[in-house]
Motif scaffolding. Structure first.
Motif, PDB file in Angstrom:
ATOM      1  N   GLY A 213       0.842  -1.185   0.000  1.00 31.30           N
ATOM      2  CA  GLY A 213       0.000   0.000   0.000  1.00 31.30           C
ATOM      3  C   GLY A 213       0.871   1.226   0.000  1.00 31.30           C
ATOM      4  N   TYR A 238      -1.344  -4.785  -4.865  1.00 29.93           N
ATOM      5  CA  TYR A 238      -1.420  -3.420  -4.347  1.00 29.93           C
ATOM      6  C   TYR A 238      -2.877  -3.074  -4.075  1.00 29.93           C
ATOM      7  N   GLN A 241      -6.720   2.814  -2.103  1.00 29.66           N
ATOM      8  CA  GLN A 241      -7.622   3.383  -1.105  1.00 29.66           C
ATOM      9  C   GLN A 241      -8.289   4.667  -1.601  1.00 29.66           C
ATOM     10  N   GLY A 306       3.547  -1.660   3.953  1.00 31.19           N
ATOM     11  CA  GLY A 306       3.094  -0.491   3.241  1.00 31.19           C
ATOM     12  C   GLY A 306       3.100   0.811   3.993  1.00 31.19           C
ATOM     13  N   ARG A 308       0.349   2.827   4.180  1.00 30.52           N
ATOM     14  CA  ARG A 308      -1.017   3.194   4.535  1.00 30.52           C
ATOM     15  C   ARG A 308      -1.380   2.539   5.861  1.00 30.52           C
ATOM     16  N   GLY A 311      -4.549   0.254   5.608  1.00 30.33           N
ATOM     17  CA  GLY A 311      -4.268  -0.875   4.734  1.00 30.33           C
ATOM     18  C   GLY A 311      -3.521  -1.976   5.455  1.00 30.33           C
TER      19      GLY A 311
END
Length: 409
Positions: A213, A238, A241, A306, A308, A311
């Motif tokens: 992410g 991936y 968002q 990631g 995020r 995420g």
């Protein structure tokens, strides 16, 4: 207790058909998401699909009470309707407002100020945080200052994402302020603890079934991350968002172009975005509008890696280890509070031997200390709600017995 829950919603808001007074009507189904137009419209409605976890976590924390989710747009539309707020005041005892990075220079909370000024009941602001904390005290928009003034002068409670936000609100004269973290952290504590037991494993660097992410369409950082960890014949997964509405990621085709396969959560239309020519691995891009489907998909992974926060949190809720790369004030405040192991983006991005660095980092994690910290934070969150009067089950307030980290499979 009769609770009016509003603000950031769970994915169940997608079933809201209408609202009148204190009554919200739901459809018995979700609208189909298939075309390019459908995907973009659904992302715009929530602004960032990670927000669904905030609303879901807030609702779950209130589950032992009589809770009605009232869309914030309905509260705003009712400002000019005679008697609407009187009906709400009679129907509910308290309002819980699920929030996120509301305190930021670029957003003026005028509408929130008007709603809460008219709402004649105590207000709990859950999950509030700061974005871009530098000079915030000087750059706070007038509407947000009014929002704080309104809540300072009524019975209000603030559960913040971290310490900096708490100190800021105390300086603003707020009386009940507790740092508790994002409510998404406590949606499935058993899954979170399971994920934490697994993260102190240097062999995770060899994983090939990984969710990534970041900010595709803006920077190439995530592409670099995938190349570091994945073998040439592996596929990068991936999770989108908000990229298709914020970061110049374009779905190729007209509005009716088939773009989404709901069962797999995959984007099936071609995409165009900055730096995509840098990919040297096959890649699948996914997006989820149902957190249960997202968790089910995530449960099949070996690792989430990631930039995020949510995420990675949803992957942890599914019991899968996740490692975050802190990129901004929002993430740093939340990660500092909860104590999860993480990498600093400015250090990770400059590291020349990333895989070796990551392996060493994972080998130094004290998983049990991380779990103990998480348990203390969960108890703190439940205790804060209990102190407000939103009673929590006795078991949720007690220290949580967990398997020692070294006993995890």
């Amino acid at each position: 207790m009769r609770i009016l829950l509003t603000g950031i919603p769970s994915y169940l808001q997608r079933t809201v058909a209408s609202a009148s007074g204190a009554t919200v009507r739901h459809k018995p189904y979700f609208d189909d998401i298939r075309s390019k137009k459908d995907v973009i419209e659904q992302v715009k409605k929530i602004a960032n699909t990670g927000n669904y976890l905030i609303g879901e976590g807030a609702a779950h924390a209130l589950k032992d009470h009589d809770v009605t989710y009232v869309p914030f747009w309905h509260l705003a539309n009712s400002l000019s309707q005679p008697g609407a707020y009187d009906e709400l005041s009679q129907a509910f005892d308290i309002c819980v407002f699920a929030s996120a990075n509301l305190l930021r220079p670029g957003y003026s909370a005028d509408l929130e100020a008007s709603v809460f000024e008219k709402l004649k009941m105590p207000v709990v602001v859950m999950g509030i945080g700061i974005q871009r904390k530098a000079n915030l005290r000087d750059d706070l928009p007038a509407g947000t200052q009014k929002f704080l003034d309104v809540l300072r002068n009524k019975e209000s409670y603030f559960l913040t994402r971290g310490y900096f936000t708490s100190e800021f609100l105390k300086e603003q004269g707020m009386k009940f302020v507790r740092p508790t973290g994002c409510p998404s952290l406590y949606f499935n504590p058993d899954g979170m603890r399971q994920a934490l037991t697994k993260i102190a494993n240097p062999e995770l660097v060899e994983s090939q079934n990984i969710a990534f992410g970041g900010y595709l369409g803006s920077v190439a950082d995530t592409i670099v991350d995938a190349h570091v960890l994945l073998k040439p014949d592996s596929t990068a997964h991936y999770v989108i968002q908000d990229e298709v509405v914020v970061y110049n990621m374009s779905i190729v085709g007209d509005d009716a172009t088939p773009a989404y396969d709901a069962p797999s959560g995959r984007i099936v239309a071609p995409l165009e975005y900055k730096h995509q020519e840098k990919w040297q691995r096959k890649n699948d891009l996914h997006v989820f509008f149902d957190t249960n489907r997202w968790r089910t998909w995530a449960s099949q992974l070996d690792l989430s890696f990631g930039r995020r926060f949510h995420g990675c949190i949803i992957t942890m809720q599914a019991g899968v280890p996740s490692l975050m790369i802190a990129v901004d004030d929002r993430m740093r405040e939340m990660l500092e509070f909860i104590g999860f192991p993480h990498l600093e983006a400015n250090i990770w991005n400059r590291e020349g031997q990333k895989k070796a660095y990551l392996k060493e980092f994972l080998s130094t994690i004290d998983a049990q200390a991380t779990i103990d910290r998480y348990n203390a934070c969960e108890t703190n969150f439940r205790t804060a709600l209990n102190d407000i009067g939103i009673k929590q089950p006795a078991a949720a307030l007690a220290p949580q017995p967990v398997a020692r980290a070294h006993e995890a499979a």
